[in-house]
Design a protein around this motif. Sequence first.
Motif: not given
Length: 435
Positions: A61-67
């Motif tokens: 539940a840490i990373f929420h940027e795009t690939p």
Amino acid sequence: MAAPLVLVVLVAVTVRAALYRSSLAAFIAERVEVASPLNAWKRVVEGLALLDLGVSPYSGAIFHETPLIIYLFHFLIEYAELVFMITDVLTAVALYLAIQDYNKVVFKKQKLLIELDKYAPDVAELIRTPMEMHYIPLKVALFYLLNPYTVMSCVAKSTCAINNTVIAFFILATIKGSAFLSAVFLALATYQSLYPITLFAPALLYLLQRQFIPIKPKSKSFWLYTMQYAALYLCSLVVIICLSFFLLNSWDFIPSVYGFILSVPDLTPNIGLFWYFFAEMFEHFSLFFVCVFQINVFFYTIPLAVKLKEHPVFFMFVQLAIISIFKSYPTVGDVALYMAFLPVWSHLYRFLRNIFILSCVLIVCSLLFPVLWHLWIYAGSANSNFYYAITLTFNIGQILLISDYFYAFLRREYYLTHGLHLTRQDGTEAMLVLK
């Protein structure tokens, strides 16, 4: 104009390089006004660490940027500071070129309307001159590069700076009249942060004007061009999303990025309106109010499109401001982008009613953010109400600022066609009231 722009760029790069080497860099990177759960650099680093271990960066539940962002920095992590400085410079140059072209379009349109006697005879002082418009592109670049909000976003290595670059190139492509590039960059901006989808309407209106297509629902050419632009946009978006799938071999990024933006599960304090409201709310009401809050960004698009269909660039400016105020995880970098456009509307200053007071409100709020945060988190002599109060004041200040510009714009347009000296039917002086 090239030499002053180069000088501004050199000063901006020097300031950023000096701050990167100072002890302030770590402090700025931790500020909740500058970095959000969506774009904080430390979360990008966490995602890169997971990727290097062969684990999906979206598994937690840490990373929420795009690939595309994580793969960009997978190769450029060693040059991250340089990347962020280059993105800021590219944004400023794109805005400079866009406003330069826009001013030419405005001047030609103004000249044509004067020749057709569309303006009232006593509005000579409202007519814009080439000398007055000459330095506006440089001022826009200056307002963006040397704005403290932009500098802090760059020093914190917030990926908001990359979003701003994509939006700036979208604006440049639109004003240049390139429907294909406009659709591609709009798709990239939507892919990055979802909310720029609302910029579809002003871009379409501007491109229709460039093609001399009447903005009438009964016109076949209107619907044909709209479908073409929408198809370009949707195809670009599908290609980018599919590319992301092939990079990760998974669709995990969709709920982790877009689901996170829309559902607002992380209530880390920021300069937005969501976090405190939902921290205090009962769980079974949250879905309804999340929908209500999210609708705010999209709700104003249609009425603004109707009112400002002849002025799509001003519509774009207002829409950028609405996004920065009502998005779920805003930062000061979002505010910096629309504020860069303020010199474009310098001819409206005489009609602004509260510009001095609102400027003071925004400056004082910006200074009080870290003070009230310290009192709440470190000193323990305040609580979350204090911080949210200053957040509300900051956002109300922005709303009133944009409302003031909107009022001034409509007032000037009315005076251009009806004259500066308004009279009633009985010959007495009339006062203009906009409702």
